[in-house]
Design a protein around this motif. Structure first.
Motif, PDB file in Angstrom:
ATOM      1  N   GLY A  55       0.799  -1.220   0.000  1.00  0.00           N
ATOM      2  CA  GLY A  55       0.000   0.000   0.000  1.00  0.00           C
ATOM      3  C   GLY A  55       0.831   1.269   0.000  1.00  0.00           C
ATOM      4  O   GLY A  55       1.685   1.459  -0.868  1.00  0.00           O
ATOM      5  N   PRO A  56       0.608   2.148   0.989  1.00  0.00           N
ATOM      6  CA  PRO A  56       1.339   3.431   1.015  1.00  0.00           C
ATOM      7  C   PRO A  56       2.757   3.326   1.570  1.00  0.00           C
ATOM      8  O   PRO A  56       3.480   4.323   1.592  1.00  0.00           O
TER       9      PRO A  56
ATOM     10  N   ALA B 202      10.195  -2.126   9.169  1.00  0.00           N
ATOM     11  CA  ALA B 202       9.291  -3.125   9.745  1.00  0.00           C
ATOM     12  C   ALA B 202       9.993  -4.463   9.921  1.00  0.00           C
ATOM     13  O   ALA B 202       9.866  -5.124  10.949  1.00  0.00           O
ATOM     14  N   VAL B 203      10.770  -4.863   8.911  1.00  0.00           N
ATOM     15  CA  VAL B 203      11.495  -6.137   8.984  1.00  0.00           C
ATOM     16  C   VAL B 203      12.506  -6.115  10.123  1.00  0.00           C
ATOM     17  O   VAL B 203      12.650  -7.093  10.862  1.00  0.00           O
ATOM     18  N   LEU B 204      13.182  -4.990  10.281  1.00  0.00           N
ATOM     19  CA  LEU B 204      14.231  -4.891  11.300  1.00  0.00           C
ATOM     20  C   LEU B 204      13.691  -4.611  12.686  1.00  0.00           C
ATOM     21  O   LEU B 204      14.454  -4.594  13.659  1.00  0.00           O
ATOM     22  N   SER B 205      12.386  -4.399  12.808  1.00  0.00           N
ATOM     23  CA  SER B 205      11.809  -4.094  14.113  1.00  0.00           C
ATOM     24  C   SER B 205      11.576  -5.344  14.947  1.00  0.00           C
ATOM     25  O   SER B 205      11.282  -5.243  16.139  1.00  0.00           O
TER      26      SER B 205
ATOM     27  N   SER C  22      11.703   2.038   2.494  1.00  0.00           N
ATOM     28  CA  SER C  22      12.314   2.314   3.788  1.00  0.00           C
ATOM     29  C   SER C  22      11.405   1.867   4.931  1.00  0.00           C
ATOM     30  O   SER C  22      11.872   1.313   5.936  1.00  0.00           O
ATOM     31  N   ASP C  23      10.093   2.083   4.760  1.00  0.00           N
ATOM     32  CA  ASP C  23       9.130   1.634   5.769  1.00  0.00           C
ATOM     33  C   ASP C  23       9.170   0.117   5.916  1.00  0.00           C
ATOM     34  O   ASP C  23       9.109  -0.416   7.034  1.00  0.00           O
TER      35      ASP C  23
END
Length: 245
Positions: A199-200, A209-212, A204-205
């Protein structure tokens, strides 16, 4: 008719030309040149299509020359993959951050950037059967490079855990974190992340998210006694209290 003098002159010319072709690859230089050229060829067409004949031609040496340094095509691929793991080791060792979690995240960004910049090298390292062996035993030098890279990764993971000395917890967390990053890298590489999925969100987002993902300890399993849980303070549920009053 060729005289002894003219024959000697002609042979000298041939020998001089031969020396020009091979002189730059004396003393082991050819091995390094082959590995570098193979890495470039792999990025262009995938490791499955690596041709030793084309490599030899591109370097201006005989077709037999590569076999002085590598027993076969698989041995050359193993040397290329080993250099890739050495690069990952350097990424892990050079990761910086103010906290252990920050250093692990920096290493994760380096890992994902490496996968994006060198996708075919990444596939050679993690998708090919070079390390699983199959019918052929894995190359010892490749095993060493891959092992060193993973040890550095585990070291970064251990520093983020509640109990960094719990070997089981370290290994569980390392596998969980690597699986997430590895899966994302392949999904992105193979164009499996479709617009309706993100989606939006920007690239980078998605990386953030993967690294969180954060694993603080070993998951509980049946038959294993749980360690004492740390006390956790929670805010009172004011909404529930209001509803009951």
């Amino acid at each position: 008719m060729l005289t002894a003098l003219t024959l000697h002159h002609n042979v000298s010319r041939v020998n001089i030309k031969f020396m020009k072709n091979d002189s730059s690859y004396h003393h082991g230089d050819l091995r390094a040149a082959l590995v570098k050229a193979a890495a470039a060829q792999i990025e262009r067409g995938g490791y499955e299509n690596l041709s030793l004949r084309e490599l030899a031609e591109s370097l201006g040496v005989s077709r037999a020359a590569p076999y002085r340094h590598f027993a076969d095509r698989r041995a050359l691929l193993a040397a290329v993959a080993a250099e890739g793991f050495d690069r990952l080791t350097a990424i892990h060792r050079n990761a910086t951050g103010k906290t252990p979690q920050g250093r692990l995240a920096a290493a994760g960004r380096g890992y994902l950037a490496f996968a994006a910049e060198r996708p075919q090298m990444f596939r050679l390292m993690f998708v090919s059967d070079l390390l699983s062996g199959g019918k052929m035993a894995p190359d010892p030098a490749l095993i060493k490079s891959a092992g060193e890279s993973y040890v550095e990764f585990e070291r970064l993971v251990a520093a983020t855990l509640d109990d960094p000395d719990d070997d089981g917890a370290v290994k569980a967390a390392a596998i969980a974190i690597m699986s997430t990053s590895y899966g994302f890298a392949l999904l992105r590489m193979n164009d499996r992340l479709r617009p309706f999925m993100y989606g939006p969100l920007t690239q980078s987002d998605l990386v953030d998210a993967v690294l969180s993902i954060k694993v603080t300890g070993r998951p509980r399993t049946a038959g294993r006694k749980a360690r004492a849980k740390p006390s956790v303070s929670a805010k009172p549920d004011t909404k529930s209290k209001a509803a009951r009053s």
